[in-house]
Motif scaffolding. Structure first.
Motif, PDB file in Angstrom:
ATOM      1  N   ALA A   1      45.643  71.547  54.615  1.00  0.00           N
ATOM      2  CA  ALA A   1      46.187  71.549  53.255  1.00  0.00           C
ATOM      3  C   ALA A   1      47.528  70.819  53.193  1.00  0.00           C
ATOM      4  N   VAL A   2      48.365  70.994  54.202  1.00  0.00           N
ATOM      5  CA  VAL A   2      49.656  70.306  54.240  1.00  0.00           C
ATOM      6  C   VAL A   2      49.442  68.795  54.222  1.00  0.00           C
ATOM      7  N   ARG A   3      48.527  68.323  55.022  1.00  0.00           N
ATOM      8  CA  ARG A   3      48.265  66.887  55.089  1.00  0.00           C
ATOM      9  C   ARG A   3      47.584  66.379  53.833  1.00  0.00           C
ATOM     10  N   THR A   4      46.725  67.190  53.239  1.00  0.00           N
ATOM     11  CA  THR A   4      46.064  66.792  52.002  1.00  0.00           C
ATOM     12  C   THR A   4      47.084  66.574  50.881  1.00  0.00           C
TER      13      THR A   4
ATOM     14  N   ARG B   1      58.878  64.358  52.649  1.00  0.00           N
ATOM     15  CA  ARG B   1      57.428  64.464  52.861  1.00  0.00           C
ATOM     16  C   ARG B   1      57.091  64.785  54.299  1.00  0.00           C
ATOM     17  N   THR B   2      57.978  65.541  54.953  1.00  0.00           N
ATOM     18  CA  THR B   2      57.688  66.020  56.301  1.00  0.00           C
ATOM     19  C   THR B   2      57.873  67.528  56.334  1.00  0.00           C
ATOM     20  N   VAL B   3      57.111  68.191  57.182  1.00  0.00           N
ATOM     21  CA  VAL B   3      57.279  69.619  57.433  1.00  0.00           C
ATOM     22  C   VAL B   3      57.180  69.836  58.937  1.00  0.00           C
TER      23      VAL B   3
ATOM     24  N   PRO C   1      59.129  69.439  50.491  1.00  0.00           N
ATOM     25  CA  PRO C   1      59.597  68.457  51.468  1.00  0.00           C
ATOM     26  C   PRO C   1      60.622  69.059  52.423  1.00  0.00           C
ATOM     27  N   GLU C   2      60.542  68.638  53.665  1.00  0.00           N
ATOM     28  CA  GLU C   2      61.491  69.033  54.711  1.00  0.00           C
ATOM     29  C   GLU C   2      61.424  70.514  55.033  1.00  0.00           C
ATOM     30  N   GLU C   3      60.278  71.133  54.778  1.00  0.00           N
ATOM     31  CA  GLU C   3      60.118  72.563  55.010  1.00  0.00           C
ATOM     32  C   GLU C   3      59.917  72.861  56.499  1.00  0.00           C
ATOM     33  N   ILE C   4      60.504  73.968  56.940  1.00  0.00           N
ATOM     34  CA  ILE C   4      60.245  74.508  58.280  1.00  0.00           C
ATOM     35  C   ILE C   4      59.402  75.759  58.083  1.00  0.00           C
ATOM     36  N   ILE C   5      58.162  75.688  58.506  1.00  0.00           N
ATOM     37  CA  ILE C   5      57.222  76.798  58.336  1.00  0.00           C
ATOM     38  C   ILE C   5      57.292  77.705  59.568  1.00  0.00           C
ATOM     39  N   GLN C   6      57.449  78.993  59.328  1.00  0.00           N
ATOM     40  CA  GLN C   6      57.483  79.960  60.422  1.00  0.00           C
ATOM     41  C   GLN C   6      56.195  80.775  60.455  1.00  0.00           C
ATOM     42  N   LEU C   7      55.562  80.784  61.604  1.00  0.00           N
ATOM     43  CA  LEU C   7      54.372  81.589  61.855  1.00  0.00           C
ATOM     44  C   LEU C   7      54.640  82.443  63.100  1.00  0.00           C
ATOM     45  N   HIS C   8      53.653  83.266  63.474  1.00  0.00           N
ATOM     46  CA  HIS C   8      53.858  84.167  64.608  1.00  0.00           C
ATOM     47  C   HIS C   8      52.682  84.146  65.578  1.00  0.00           C
ATOM     48  N   ILE C   9      53.030  84.401  66.820  1.00  0.00           N
ATOM     49  CA  ILE C   9      52.047  84.623  67.881  1.00  0.00           C
ATOM     50  C   ILE C   9      52.033  86.119  68.177  1.00  0.00           C
TER      51      ILE C   9
ATOM     52  N   THR D   1      53.585  64.898  56.313  1.00  0.00           N
ATOM     53  CA  THR D   1      53.434  64.647  57.748  1.00  0.00           C
ATOM     54  C   THR D   1      54.035  65.812  58.506  1.00  0.00           C
ATOM     55  N   ILE D   2      53.340  66.262  59.528  1.00  0.00           N
ATOM     56  CA  ILE D   2      53.866  67.337  60.376  1.00  0.00           C
ATOM     57  C   ILE D   2      54.683  66.705  61.490  1.00  0.00           C
TER      58      ILE D   2
END
Length: 299
Positions: free
Chosen positions: A282-285, A107-109, A253-261, A289-290
């Motif tokens: 949405a992740v927290r809803t 339950r963490t990302v 669960p345990e996801e690593i989300i990749q975004l870009h700048i 937990t981040i």
């Protein structure tokens, strides 16, 4: 250095290699005691005579010298090997594999951002992260750090981790081992030149990894941190709502989300930055937990 062995005539003889029980030295013929051979390792030296009958004086000396050798050996041999080895460091525990999921509690990302182009959208991202009290890790190329040193420092000053994404973002499979090492070390120097100490994390350009390349990065002191889900918000046809939906469809669960700048052409909105508030909410809803990737270095 290996410890001494006892030779004939009370002389100390040193074996040819440390810890080799078969190493031998023969007492010189000029020895006042009969000839023999010294064998053994530090603390276990012994003398084997060639003649069956020995003068009492020499026999007494031979009985005493092994004890002397045992006393001298530790000081001459140096500390044991175990004194130079210890438990692996936290980053070393991450070596030997690509990490695409958090090896932490469920339950963490984790939020991560790649930065290889320009700094467009960074101000928005840092503002949202501050308002939402969400940690993130930014994987920067060396060229980004050189072109945008103030932006690099702003990321660290905002309390986020800065990590290595190569120097010029080439496909690593097309490089030689030496060229790959240069990409990693040159990026590290570029980030440090801004006054920031980067994390010992490396993310391969385009996410392409091989066991050999991971081992090369590990040898340079970096763990390979990839992503579970990633996309570029500037992709053709992408919208803020599509970006949010894509992130949530892959939520696990345990996801690593990749975004870009930034954006490749420097034009148009950075949708990852615009979608970030909704993604965090949405992740927290959904009960997640981040977490901060720097927690991987906690022990």
């Amino acid at each position: 250095m290996a410890g001494p062995l006892v030779g004939g005539g009370g002389r100390l003889a040193f074996p040819g290699s440390a810890g080799t029980a078969s190493s031998q030295r023969t007492a010189p013929s000029s020895s006042p005691c009969p000839r023999g051979t010294a064998t053994g390792t530090p603390g276990t030296a012994r003398f084997t005579p060639h003649e069956p009958r020995l003068p009492r004086l020499c026999a007494t000396a031979r009985r005493a010298l092994p004890a002397l050798a045992a006393v001298l050996a530790p000081s001459l041999a140096g500390p044991p090997a175990s004194a130079h080895s210890g438990a692996p460091s936290p980053v070393e525990k991450l070596y030997g594999r690509e990490i695409r999921e958090l090896p932490t509690t469920p339950r963490t990302v984790a939020l991560t951002f790649n930065a290889a182009w320009d700094e467009q959208g960074l101000d928005t991202v840092l503002k949202v992260l501050r308002q939402k009290r969400a940690p993130a890790t930014f994987f920067l190329t060396g060229q980004f750090a050189e072109r945008h040193p103030a932006a690099t420092r702003a990321i660290a000053e905002a309390g986020h981790g800065v990590a290595n994404h190569s120097y010029s973002h080439p496909p690593f499979g097309e490089l030689t081992p030496g060229e790959r090492a240069q990409e990693i070390t040159r990026a590290d120097r570029a980030v440090r030149a801004t006054g920031i100490a980067p994390l010992p994390f490396f993310r391969f350009p385009y996410g392409g990894t091989t066991p050999r390349q991971i081992a090369e990065a590990n040898a340079l002191g970096h763990a390979d941190i990839e992503w579970t889900t990633g996309y570029r918000g500037t992709a053709t046809g992408m919208t803020v709502q599509k970006a949010v939906k894509r992130a949530l469809d892959a939520l696990r669960p345990e996801e690593i989300i990749q975004l870009h700048i930034g954006s490749l052409d420097g034009q148009g909105p950075v949708l990852d930055a615009e979608a970030l508030p909704q993604i965090i909410d949405a992740v927290r809803t959904h009960g997640y937990t981040i977490t901060d990737l720097r927690g991987l270095l906690a022990g």
